[in-house]
Design a protein around this motif. Structure first.
Motif, PDB file in Angstrom:
ATOM      1  N   LYS A  59     -52.634  35.795 -57.036  1.00 30.32           N
ATOM      2  CA  LYS A  59     -53.315  36.472 -55.911  1.00 30.32           C
ATOM      3  C   LYS A  59     -54.556  36.934 -56.553  1.00 30.32           C
ATOM      4  CE  LYS A  59     -52.907  39.833 -52.510  1.00 30.32           C
ATOM      5  NZ  LYS A  59     -54.434  39.894 -52.400  1.00 30.32           N
ATOM      6  N   ASN A  63     -58.774  36.264 -55.745  1.00 33.48           N
ATOM      7  CA  ASN A  63     -59.369  37.121 -55.424  1.00 33.48           C
ATOM      8  C   ASN A  63     -60.839  37.020 -56.419  1.00 33.48           C
ATOM      9  OD1 ASN A  63     -57.988  38.220 -53.262  1.00 33.48           O
ATOM     10  ND2 ASN A  63     -57.097  39.679 -54.609  1.00 33.48           N
ATOM     11  N   ARG A 222     -49.949  43.635 -55.838  1.00 34.14           N
ATOM     12  CA  ARG A 222     -51.459  43.479 -56.000  1.00 34.14           C
ATOM     13  C   ARG A 222     -52.305  43.657 -54.747  1.00 34.14           C
ATOM     14  NH1 ARG A 222     -52.049  44.973 -60.432  1.00 34.14           N
ATOM     15  NH2 ARG A 222     -53.973  44.684 -60.132  1.00 34.14           N
ATOM     16  N   TYR A 223     -51.785  43.287 -53.699  1.00 39.63           N
ATOM     17  CA  TYR A 223     -52.612  43.827 -52.552  1.00 39.63           C
ATOM     18  C   TYR A 223     -52.795  45.129 -52.515  1.00 39.63           C
ATOM     19  CZ  TYR A 223     -53.803  44.485 -47.700  1.00 39.63           C
ATOM     20  OH  TYR A 223     -54.527  44.565 -46.172  1.00 39.63           O
ATOM     21  N   ASN A 226     -55.275  47.022 -54.927  1.00 39.11           N
ATOM     22  CA  ASN A 226     -56.895  47.197 -54.693  1.00 39.11           C
ATOM     23  C   ASN A 226     -57.204  48.563 -53.886  1.00 39.11           C
ATOM     24  OD1 ASN A 226     -57.093  44.491 -55.611  1.00 39.11           O
ATOM     25  ND2 ASN A 226     -56.590  43.381 -53.566  1.00 39.11           N
TER      26      ASN A 226
END
Length: 257
Positions: A59, A63, A222-223, A226
């Protein structure tokens, strides 16, 4: 099976956000409540941690995040060697001392968590460095990989602390780089362990559910990371370490008494 999935999912979300890895939270819970032998718990924890770190890493690469590849490559190379050494020593201790390995793991785990808590409380008094020597970086990786494989936890909290101390990273940067180190140390430990010692008997449906929880938790964590500030991540990191320490001490007391 539902319990195993939820443990894998929740610990992977927290582990992915903070960079401590899911194993540091998952293993003491499994030690205390699952009733499985230590080698089975180590495999379930290690495979789930690997799945979490892989999904989180993919992921972040998508990004196009900024990563210090020079540091990560040498840390990861050292962690691969350390992971193999840690796995070998774990198996040797288990063969020679049997159930004694459970108490040894819990004692080392609890001591490690205690030292990290002391650092987090007194952290402002510690000087940080910016190490450039590739040999030293690889040696640090070796130590991290060894601890990760021997304890079956992924080594995340120690990763984060040393990355902050030795490379002057922020908590957010350290948590991201820690995920990469966890991935390489776990894959080395798992491959070496499978080839050398084989796979212990376990419920593979439960393992599959935990892997799915690890993958989904890694992506979700991890989303969420952010949108979290460095200050909030420090608080979450502290909370994860304190929880792990309490669980480790609880399990150690059940083993000793």
């Amino acid at each position: 099976m539902i319990f195993g999935f939820l443990v894998a999912l929740i610990t992977s979300v927290v582990g992915s956000i903070t960079g401590v890895g899911s194993g540091i939270l998952m293993k003491p819970i499994l030690d205390l409540f699952s009733g499985y032998p230590v080698d089975v718990i180590n495999i379930m924890s290690s495979v789930t941690v690997f799945a979490m770190s892989l999904s989180a890493m993919i992921k972040e690469l998508k990004n196009k995040v900024t990563i210090d590849y020079n540091t990560v490559i040498f840390l990861s190379s050292g962690s691969i060697v350390g992971g193999i050494i840690g796995k070998r020593i774990f198996e040797n201790v288990k063969q020679n001392y049997g159930s004694g390995i459970v108490g040894a793991q819990s004692a080392v785990f609890s001591l490690l968590m205690f030292l990290i808590i002391i650092y987090l409380i007194k952290g402002k008094n510690f000087k940080t460095y910016k190490i450039d020597s590739k040999i030293v970086v690889a040696l640090v990786g070796l130590i991290l990989g060894f601890v990760s494989a021997f304890l079956g936890i992924g080594g995340g909290p120690l990763n984060v602390v040393l990355l902050i101390l030795l490379f002057s990273m922020s908590t957010k940067e350290a948590s991201l780089n820690s995920i990469f180190i966890i991935f390489f140390s776990q894959i080395a430990s798992l491959i070496y362990g499978h080839i050398t010692y084989g796979m212990p008997k376990m419920n593979f449906i439960l393992l599959a559910l935990m892997v799915f929880g690890g993958i989904f938790g890694g992506i979700l964590g991890r989303y969420m990371a952010n949108y979290f500030s460095d200050s909030l991540m420090k608080k979450m990191f502290m909370g994860a370490i304190i929880f792990s320490f309490v669980m480790g001490i609880t399990h150690l007391s059940t083993v000793v008494f």
